[in-house]
Design a protein around this motif. Structure first.
Motif, mmCIF file in Angstrom:
data_model
loop_
_atom_site.group_PDB
_atom_site.id
_atom_site.type_symbol
_atom_site.label_atom_id
_atom_site.label_comp_id
_atom_site.label_asym_id
_atom_site.label_seq_id
_atom_site.Cartn_x
_atom_site.Cartn_y
_atom_site.Cartn_z
ATOM 1 N N ILE A 40 0.198 -0.944 -0.017
ATOM 2 C CA ILE A 40 0.027 0.410 -0.094
ATOM 3 C C ILE A 40 0.764 1.205 -0.278
ATOM 4 C CG2 ILE A 40 -1.688 1.102 0.920
ATOM 5 C CD1 ILE A 40 -2.962 -1.261 2.161
ATOM 6 N N ALA A 41 0.804 2.349 -0.802
ATOM 7 C CA ALA A 41 1.292 3.596 -1.479
ATOM 8 C C ALA A 41 0.180 4.535 -0.904
ATOM 9 C CB ALA A 41 1.725 3.524 -2.287
ATOM 10 N N ASP A 42 0.862 5.002 0.124
ATOM 11 C CA ASP A 42 0.095 6.579 0.666
ATOM 12 C C ASP A 42 0.621 7.798 0.645
ATOM 13 O OD1 ASP A 42 -2.046 8.376 1.996
ATOM 14 O OD2 ASP A 42 -1.666 8.060 4.010
ATOM 15 N N GLY A 43 -0.356 8.763 -0.895
ATOM 16 C CA GLY A 43 0.476 9.276 -1.198
ATOM 17 C C GLY A 43 0.358 10.931 -1.003
ATOM 18 N N MET A 44 1.166 11.991 -1.135
ATOM 19 C CA MET A 44 0.854 13.312 -0.608
ATOM 20 C C MET A 44 1.383 14.088 -1.622
ATOM 21 S SD MET A 44 4.094 13.205 1.679
ATOM 22 C CE MET A 44 3.775 11.225 2.164
ATOM 23 N N GLY A 45 0.602 15.828 -1.687
ATOM 24 C CA GLY A 45 0.893 16.290 -2.501
ATOM 25 C C GLY A 45 -0.109 17.202 -3.086
ATOM 26 N N VAL A 143 8.444 -0.530 11.509
ATOM 27 C CA VAL A 143 7.807 0.506 12.607
ATOM 28 C C VAL A 143 8.146 2.017 11.994
ATOM 29 C CG1 VAL A 143 9.295 1.982 14.316
ATOM 30 C CG2 VAL A 143 9.415 -0.557 14.694
ATOM 31 N N ASP A 144 6.640 3.251 12.477
ATOM 32 C CA ASP A 144 6.206 3.878 11.787
ATOM 33 C C ASP A 144 7.846 5.209 11.238
ATOM 34 O OD1 ASP A 144 4.488 3.128 12.129
ATOM 35 O OD2 ASP A 144 3.101 5.166 13.264
ATOM 36 N N HIS A 145 7.407 5.661 10.776
ATOM 37 C CA HIS A 145 9.494 6.919 10.570
ATOM 38 C C HIS A 145 7.880 7.463 10.671
ATOM 39 C CE1 HIS A 145 11.276 3.563 7.611
ATOM 40 N NE2 HIS A 145 11.098 3.445 8.879
ATOM 41 N N SER A 146 8.037 8.453 11.967
ATOM 42 C CA SER A 146 7.414 9.507 12.328
ATOM 43 C C SER A 146 7.786 10.327 13.527
ATOM 44 C CB SER A 146 5.600 9.321 12.498
ATOM 45 O OG SER A 146 5.616 8.744 13.855
ATOM 46 N N GLU A 147 7.327 11.458 13.684
ATOM 47 C CA GLU A 147 8.014 12.561 14.787
ATOM 48 C C GLU A 147 7.564 11.885 15.716
ATOM 49 O OE1 GLU A 147 7.053 16.458 16.073
ATOM 50 O OE2 GLU A 147 7.467 16.718 14.103
ATOM 51 N N VAL A 148 6.179 11.731 15.710
ATOM 52 C CA VAL A 148 5.748 10.713 17.193
ATOM 53 C C VAL A 148 5.588 9.606 17.574
ATOM 54 C CG1 VAL A 148 3.534 9.319 16.071
ATOM 55 C CG2 VAL A 148 3.318 10.941 18.525
ATOM 56 N N GLN A 149 6.295 8.640 16.622
ATOM 57 C CA GLN A 149 7.000 7.483 16.853
ATOM 58 C C GLN A 149 9.011 7.782 17.400
ATOM 59 O OE1 GLN A 149 6.361 3.627 16.668
ATOM 60 N NE2 GLN A 149 7.960 3.960 17.920
ATOM 61 N N HIS A 169 0.701 13.157 12.992
ATOM 62 C CA HIS A 169 0.703 12.701 11.595
ATOM 63 C C HIS A 169 2.694 13.312 10.512
ATOM 64 C CE1 HIS A 169 -3.241 11.220 11.869
ATOM 65 N NE2 HIS A 169 -3.628 12.647 11.810
ATOM 66 N N VAL A 170 3.207 13.924 11.090
ATOM 67 C CA VAL A 170 4.420 14.796 10.504
ATOM 68 C C VAL A 170 5.024 12.854 10.680
ATOM 69 C CG1 VAL A 170 6.338 15.879 10.890
ATOM 70 C CG2 VAL A 170 4.452 16.800 11.563
ATOM 71 N N ILE A 171 5.510 12.778 8.788
ATOM 72 C CA ILE A 171 6.690 11.541 9.366
ATOM 73 C C ILE A 171 7.552 11.913 8.706
ATOM 74 C CG2 ILE A 171 4.742 10.123 7.678
ATOM 75 C CD1 ILE A 171 4.744 10.857 4.948
ATOM 76 N N THR A 172 9.009 11.550 8.709
ATOM 77 C CA THR A 172 10.251 11.446 8.550
ATOM 78 C C THR A 172 11.090 10.905 7.758
ATOM 79 O OG1 THR A 172 10.491 9.871 10.373
ATOM 80 C CG2 THR A 172 10.507 11.705 11.319
ATOM 81 N N HIS A 269 -7.669 12.481 -4.388
ATOM 82 C CA HIS A 269 -8.292 13.425 -3.753
ATOM 83 C C HIS A 269 -7.003 14.374 -3.561
ATOM 84 C CE1 HIS A 269 -5.708 12.437 0.297
ATOM 85 N NE2 HIS A 269 -4.966 13.340 0.233
ATOM 86 N N GLN A 270 -7.743 15.985 -3.284
ATOM 87 C CA GLN A 270 -7.010 16.561 -3.529
ATOM 88 C C GLN A 270 -5.895 17.651 -2.503
ATOM 89 O OE1 GLN A 270 -10.861 19.272 -4.184
ATOM 90 N NE2 GLN A 270 -9.757 19.204 -6.280
ATOM 91 N N GLU A 271 -6.165 17.186 -0.897
ATOM 92 C CA GLU A 271 -5.902 18.039 0.106
ATOM 93 C C GLU A 271 -4.967 17.365 -0.180
ATOM 94 O OE1 GLU A 271 -10.259 18.209 2.330
ATOM 95 O OE2 GLU A 271 -8.001 18.607 3.437
ATOM 96 N N GLU A 272 -3.740 18.005 0.783
ATOM 97 C CA GLU A 272 -2.178 17.457 1.344
ATOM 98 C C GLU A 272 -2.263 16.337 1.870
ATOM 99 O OE1 GLU A 272 0.698 20.202 1.967
ATOM 100 O OE2 GLU A 272 0.133 21.047 -0.423
ATOM 101 N N LYS A 273 -1.658 15.658 2.801
ATOM 102 C CA LYS A 273 -1.638 14.392 3.899
ATOM 103 C C LYS A 273 -0.716 15.461 4.813
ATOM 104 C CE LYS A 273 1.205 11.006 5.657
ATOM 105 N NZ LYS A 273 -0.192 9.631 5.822
ATOM 106 N N SER A 274 -1.482 15.552 6.344
ATOM 107 C CA SER A 274 -1.632 16.130 7.327
ATOM 108 C C SER A 274 -0.821 16.070 8.497
ATOM 109 C CB SER A 274 -2.282 17.287 7.516
ATOM 110 O OG SER A 274 -3.691 16.417 8.083
#
Length: 274
Positions: A40-45, A143-149, A169-172, A269-274
Motif C-alpha cells: 500500500i502506498a499513501d500519496g501526498m502532495g 515501525v513508523d517513520h514519524s515524529e511521534v514514533q 501525522h508528520v512523517i520523517t 484526492h485534493q488535500e495534502e497529507k497532514s
C-alpha cells in the motif's frame, strides 16, 4: 498451527478495500495485491500529485517483482525503491511523495542450495503499516517513520499521549520528496497459517489494535475483513483516506511459483497529507 515442511510453497489469499474517507474530496492511496506480494502506498502532495506518486511507486514495484520472477530480497527492493524515488521526484518536481508498506513471500535457500522454510519480507517507508496476526495475537511488524514514533522511542511520549499529539501525522521518511527514503526491512519466519494486514494510516489512526484484532478474528474471509476494517475507520471518523489489504498465508501447489499480475487500484484526492 501446522509447521511447514522445508521447501513447501506458500501464497497469499487476499482481499482489499479502500475509501476516500469522510473529510477528503479524493483518494491518493494505491494498493497492490498478488499471490506473493502485498503493498500500500499513501500519496501526498495535493490535487493529483499524491495519486501519481503512489501509483508510480507501485507500478515500479510490481513490474520489478515480475521481472525478478517473484523473488524479491532487500537488495532488489532497495534498487526498485531508489528507482521509484527518483521517478516520483522527476514526475512531481519534488512536490509529490508517498509512503510505502508491504510484504513479500520469499523462499529461503540455505548455503548448501537446499530450500528452507519460507519467510515473510516486510518493508516500510513512512507511516503506513504491516501487521502480523497469528495464534490470536496481533503484532505490528513495521515501525513508523514519524515524529511521534521518534518521541515515543526516547520516552517523551507514551501511547496515550501519542494518540492526541498535534504533530502525530508528520512523517520523517517518504519516497519522492527529497527526504530520507531509506526503507526498513524485517524477515519473519512463516508456518503457513498467518494473517497479514497492510494498511495506510487512515486505518491505524482511527482504529486501535484491540478493535483491529477483533475484526481479524471475527471475519475469516480476507475480503470481508478488509471491508469491515475500512468501515470501522469510517465509523470512527474517517478523517483520512483508508486503505487495507488482508491476506492469509496458505499452502500452494508445490510447483506453483505464484507469479500473477498484481492488481493496482487507486483513486485520488485534493488535500495534502497532514
Amino acid at each position: 498451527m501446522t509447521d511447514l515442511n522445508p521447501g513447501a510453497s506458500l501464497r497469499f489469499s487476499h482481499g482489499q478495500a479502500t475509501d476516500r474517507g469522510l473529510r477528503r474530496a479524493l483518494n491518493e492511496d494505491s494498493l497492490l495485491a498478488s499471490e506473493r506480494l502485498l503493498a500500500i502506498a499513501d500519496g501526498m502532495g495535493g490535487h493529483e500529485a499524491g495519486e501519481i506518486a503512489s501509483a508510480l511507486c507501485l507500478k515500479i514495484l510490481g513490474d520489478g517483482f515480475m521481472d525478478a520472477g517473484a523473488q524479491l530480497d532487500p537488495e532488489t527492493l532497495d534498487t526498485l525503491l531508489v528507482e521509484a524515488d527518483r521517478s516520483i521526484v522527476e514526475a512531481g518536481s519534488g512536490r509529490a511523495g508517498t509512503t510505502l508498506a508491504g510484504a513479500v513471500l520469499i523462499d529461503a535457500v540455505a548455503a548448501s542450495g537446499r530450500a528452507e522454510e519460507p519467510q515473510l519480507l516486510v518493508f516500510n517507508v513512512g507511516d503506513s503499516r504491516t501487521y502480523l496476526w497469528t495464534q490470536g495475537v496481533l503484532q505490528q511488524v513495521s515501525v513508523d517513520h514519524s515524529e511521534v514514533q521518534e518521541l515515543m522511542d526516547i520516552g517523551e511520549l507514551d501511547a496515550e499521549q501519542a494518540a492526541t499529539y498535534p504533530r502525530r501525522h508528520v512523517i520523517t521518511r517518504a519516497l519522492g520528496i527529497n527526504a530520507n527514503s531509506q526503507p526498513d526491512y524485517w524477515l519473519v519466519p512463516l508456518a503457513g497459517q498467518e494473517r497479514i494486514l497492510v494498511c495506510s494510516d487512515g486505518l491505524s489512526s482511527e482504529v486501535g489494535d484491540a478493535a483491529i484484532q477483533e475484526i481479524l478474528a471475527r471475519f475469516p474471509d480476507p475480503q470481508q475483513a478488509s471491508e469491515e476494517l475500512v468501515q470501522a475507520a469510517l465509523d470512527a471518523g474517517g478523517r483520512d483516506n483508508i486503505s487495507v489489504i488482508v491476506a492469509d498465508v496458505e499452502h500452494g501447489h508445490p510447483d506453483d511459483v505464484g507469479i500473477t499480475i498484481p492488481r493496482i487500484s487507486t483513486t485520488s484526492h485534493q488535500e495534502e497529507k497532514s
